[in-house]
Write a protein that holds these residues in place. Structure first.
Motif, short mmCIF file in Angstrom:
data_model
loop_
_atom_site.label_atom_id
_atom_site.label_comp_id
_atom_site.label_asym_id
_atom_site.label_seq_id
_atom_site.Cartn_x
_atom_site.Cartn_y
_atom_site.Cartn_z
N GLY A 123 0.80 -1.22 0.00
CA GLY A 123 0.00 0.00 0.00
C GLY A 123 0.83 1.26 0.00
N ASN A 124 2.09 1.18 0.46
CA ASN A 124 2.96 2.35 0.50
C ASN A 124 3.79 2.54 -0.77
OD1 ASN A 124 2.11 2.98 3.10
ND2 ASN A 124 3.71 1.73 4.06
N LEU A 125 3.65 1.61 -1.74
CA LEU A 125 4.42 1.74 -2.98
C LEU A 125 3.99 2.99 -3.74
CD1 LEU A 125 4.43 -1.96 -4.27
CD2 LEU A 125 6.31 -0.72 -3.19
N LYS A 126 4.97 3.66 -4.35
CA LYS A 126 4.68 4.86 -5.12
C LYS A 126 4.31 4.54 -6.56
CE LYS A 126 7.68 7.86 -2.35
NZ LYS A 126 8.83 8.79 -2.35
N GLU A 127 4.99 3.55 -7.14
CA GLU A 127 4.67 3.18 -8.52
C GLU A 127 3.43 2.31 -8.55
OE1 GLU A 127 7.61 0.22 -6.87
OE2 GLU A 127 7.41 2.41 -6.96
N SER A 128 2.72 2.39 -9.66
CA SER A 128 1.47 1.65 -9.82
C SER A 128 1.76 0.21 -10.20
CB SER A 128 0.60 2.31 -10.89
OG SER A 128 -0.59 1.58 -11.08
N THR A 129 1.25 -0.73 -9.39
CA THR A 129 1.32 -2.16 -9.68
C THR A 129 -0.08 -2.74 -9.48
OG1 THR A 129 1.84 -2.76 -7.40
CG2 THR A 129 3.70 -2.26 -8.84
N PRO A 130 -0.36 -3.91 -10.02
CA PRO A 130 -1.70 -4.48 -9.84
C PRO A 130 -2.10 -4.65 -8.38
CG PRO A 130 -0.53 -5.63 -11.58
CD PRO A 130 0.45 -4.70 -10.96
N LEU A 131 -1.19 -5.15 -7.54
CA LEU A 131 -1.53 -5.34 -6.13
C LEU A 131 -1.69 -4.00 -5.42
CD1 LEU A 131 0.71 -8.36 -5.04
CD2 LEU A 131 -1.77 -8.28 -5.27
N ARG A 132 -0.85 -3.04 -5.80
CA ARG A 132 -0.97 -1.72 -5.19
C ARG A 132 -2.28 -1.05 -5.59
NH1 ARG A 132 -0.85 3.99 -6.96
NH2 ARG A 132 -0.07 5.17 -5.17
N ASP A 133 -2.71 -1.22 -6.86
CA ASP A 133 -3.98 -0.67 -7.31
C ASP A 133 -5.16 -1.35 -6.59
OD1 ASP A 133 -2.52 0.94 -8.96
OD2 ASP A 133 -2.84 -0.29 -10.75
N PHE A 134 -5.04 -2.65 -6.40
CA PHE A 134 -6.08 -3.38 -5.65
C PHE A 134 -6.17 -2.85 -4.22
CE2 PHE A 134 -7.03 -6.82 -2.68
CZ PHE A 134 -8.28 -7.22 -3.12
N PHE A 135 -5.02 -2.61 -3.60
CA PHE A 135 -4.99 -2.07 -2.24
C PHE A 135 -5.67 -0.71 -2.18
CE2 PHE A 135 -3.27 0.30 1.27
CZ PHE A 135 -3.09 -0.62 2.28
N GLN A 136 -5.36 0.17 -3.13
CA GLN A 136 -5.92 1.51 -3.12
C GLN A 136 -7.43 1.50 -3.35
OE1 GLN A 136 -4.36 4.13 -2.19
NE2 GLN A 136 -2.32 3.23 -2.09
N ARG A 137 -7.89 0.58 -4.17
CA ARG A 137 -9.34 0.51 -4.41
C ARG A 137 -10.10 0.11 -3.14
NH1 ARG A 137 -12.66 -3.67 -6.20
NH2 ARG A 137 -10.88 -5.01 -6.70
N ILE A 138 -9.59 -0.92 -2.43
CA ILE A 138 -10.22 -1.33 -1.18
C ILE A 138 -10.07 -0.24 -0.12
CG2 ILE A 138 -10.28 -3.10 0.60
CD1 ILE A 138 -11.22 -4.08 -2.09
N ASN A 139 -8.93 0.43 -0.13
CA ASN A 139 -8.70 1.50 0.84
C ASN A 139 -9.69 2.64 0.63
OD1 ASN A 139 -7.50 3.13 2.77
ND2 ASN A 139 -5.94 3.90 1.36
N PHE A 140 -10.00 2.96 -0.62
CA PHE A 140 -10.95 4.04 -0.90
C PHE A 140 -12.36 3.66 -0.46
CE2 PHE A 140 -14.01 6.05 -3.80
CZ PHE A 140 -13.71 7.39 -3.58
N ARG A 141 -12.72 2.40 -0.60
CA ARG A 141 -14.09 1.97 -0.29
C ARG A 141 -14.30 1.68 1.20
NH1 ARG A 141 -14.85 -3.15 -3.48
NH2 ARG A 141 -16.71 -3.25 -2.17
N LYS A 142 -13.32 0.96 1.82
CA LYS A 142 -13.56 0.44 3.18
C LYS A 142 -12.51 0.86 4.20
CE LYS A 142 -16.05 -3.69 1.68
NZ LYS A 142 -16.16 -5.17 1.78
N GLY A 143 -11.47 1.57 3.80
CA GLY A 143 -10.46 1.99 4.75
C GLY A 143 -9.21 1.12 4.68
N ARG A 144 -8.16 1.60 5.33
CA ARG A 144 -6.85 0.95 5.22
C ARG A 144 -6.81 -0.40 5.93
NH1 ARG A 144 -2.07 2.86 3.38
NH2 ARG A 144 -0.21 1.68 3.97
N VAL A 145 -7.51 -0.53 7.05
CA VAL A 145 -7.49 -1.80 7.78
C VAL A 145 -8.05 -2.92 6.92
CG1 VAL A 145 -8.34 -3.02 9.81
CG2 VAL A 145 -7.64 -0.64 10.01
N SER A 146 -9.17 -2.66 6.27
CA SER A 146 -9.76 -3.67 5.39
C SER A 146 -8.87 -3.92 4.17
CB SER A 146 -11.15 -3.22 4.93
OG SER A 146 -12.03 -3.09 6.02
#
Length: 454
Positions: A368-391
């Motif tokens: 989640g702390n990666l600066k460059e865009s990767t598939p897993l990082r994008d997945f993390f950011q999508r869930i983070n936007f919807r449900k928060g960082r813990v989820s």
């Protein structure tokens, strides 16, 4: 039929089964439901041998017991060594019905559940993994003790008015330890202390000297010297532990020709943490250990995560799980859906953590702390936007467990699959495929398409 004569019977799955209620001072063993089928044994080695002989005299072939603390381990080893099949089960699956609770009732209840096949065994690693796990867990405990000692060192420096923590990022780094050793030897001149600065330090000697004016308290200086000695002792113990970990890893690899044949180039882009074993090439050893599977190719996957995976589960342990869902469920990373009347009452992730789950969550947080865009990082950011960082951390950790299982068990190399794209991109790709199927179905030509658009 008369109600007094009605009986509910269940099929006996294990006719020669025993149940053991494990305790700290004694073990209660039941081989049946009669009072004469129950016996108490001590916890000494001769008592465990007597317990095993008593079971074998009654032709017992399988035994069930709870995983109570660490009291079960010696008994488990003796039973397995004598050829008995042992089912080590979680205590929550053997809870008796509400009422009086005694050791006698517990062992009888465990024996009854096991005889009708209602108990399942917990996951246990093989001997090599268990030994590696002991060294790695002991090393982790030593690191925690060293971190606690470092905090005390920082406390006494602060009480001495030596604000080394302000000008140095790590007081136990090259610059910090050099200055602290000089302070413990009696040096009080700030300029001389600042001259011990390492060339990699960002602060200048003048800035460091301003923070090193001591108040001269002898009691605090004595306590600081004691903590420094303790820190150095712990570091030497960690080094010895690293040598043992290297030895057992090399032993595991050397006795398997399939593992020895694999080789891989080093990954310079992977950061080596200060707590990572320095004398072990974990990139190469991990590649050999998992027989040509490069888990370090996963972004956010560190050397400590790899070491946790090898020590907590191991290669053979991962293969014991039939599906990736079972593996992630064992890690308690999947929601425990409770459904009644067709309605989902709860879908929370079960409580409880093991060391591998914590390691995967730390890896997910790093993703989640990666600066460059990767598939897993994008997945993390999508869930983070919807449900928060813990989820998002929990969801990404579950995704990592699925990826690891597929790589190790199915030997699927890691790449950027389309399953990890954003939902709108997935819908767009699905729409294009459906349109293409319709075009092929009706054999539409470019002329037909032009007529439709006009």
């Amino acid at each position: 039929m008369d109600q007094d004569t009605q009986k509910v019977s269940m099929e006996i799955v294990h006719p020669f089964a025993a149940g053991i209620d494990v305790g700290s001072r004694s073990h209660w063993v039941a081989i049946g439901q009669k009072p004469s089928d129950i016996k108490e044994f001590g916890v000494f080695n001769e008592d465990l041998k007597s317990l095993t002989e008593w079971l074998m005299e009654h032709k017992i072939t399988t035994v069930a017991m709870e995983s109570t603390g660490t009291y079960w381990q010696s008994l488990y080893a003796v039973l397995v060594a004598n050829g008995l099949e042992v089912t080590l089960c979680n205590g929550k699956f053997t809870k008796n019905i509400k009422g009086r609770k005694t050791d006698i009732q517990d062992c009888q209840w465990i024996q009854k559940l096991h005889s009708i096949g209602l108990l399942t065994s917990s996951f246990l690693p093989n001997m090599d993994t268990e030994q590696l796990r002991t060294y790695c867990r002991h090393r982790s405990n030593l690191l925690d003790m060293a971190a606690s000692t470092q905090k005390k060192m920082q406390k006494y420096l602060r009480l001495l008015n030596l604000r080394l923590d302000v000008v140095v990022n790590d007081i136990c780094g090259l610059t910090g330890l050099s200055i602290i050793h000089a302070i413990c030897k009696g040096e009080t001149n700030p300029e001389k202390l600042a001259s011990l600065r390492h060339s990699n330090c960002r602060k200048s000697e003048a800035e460091i000297a301003k923070a090193l004016h001591s108040n001269g308290r002898k009691d605090y200086l004595f306590a600081l010297s004691q903590e420094v000695e303790m820190y150095e002792i712990l570091q030497s113990k960690i080094t010895q532990c690293d040598l043992e970990i290297e030895r057992i890893l090399n032993t595991i690899i050397d006795k398997d020709e399939n593992k020895k044949q694999h080789d891989i180039e080093s990954k310079s882009h992977k950061r080596i943490n200060k707590n990572t074993p320095k004398n072990i090439d974990l990139n190469k050893i991990g590649y050999q250990y998992f027989e040509g599977v490069d888990l370090m190719a996963i972004e956010g996957f560190s050397f400590s995560t790899l070491l946790s995976l090898m020590s907590e589960v191991g290669l053979e342990g991962i293969k014991k799980f039939g599906t990736a869902k079972q593996f992630s469920s064992w890690l308690r990373l999947t929601p425990n859906n409770k459904i009644s009347g067709g309605k989902v009452l709860s879908s929370r992730i079960p409580k409880g953590s093991n060391r591998l789950k914590i390691a995967l969550r730390n890896a997910a947080n790093a993703i989640g702390n990666l600066k460059e865009s990767t598939p897993l990082r994008d997945f993390f950011q999508r869930i983070n936007f919807r449900k928060g960082r813990v989820s998002a951390v929990s969801a990404t950790a579950r995704k990592l467990s699925v990826i690891i299982w597929n790589m190790v068990v199915k030997n699927i190399p890691y790449h950027n699959p389309h399953e990890y794209l954003y939902l709108d991109k997935k819908r767009k790709m699905g729409l294009v495929k459906r349109i293409q199927k319709q075009i092929d179905k009706f054999a539409l030509t470019n002329q037909d398409l032009n007529l439709l658009t006009s």
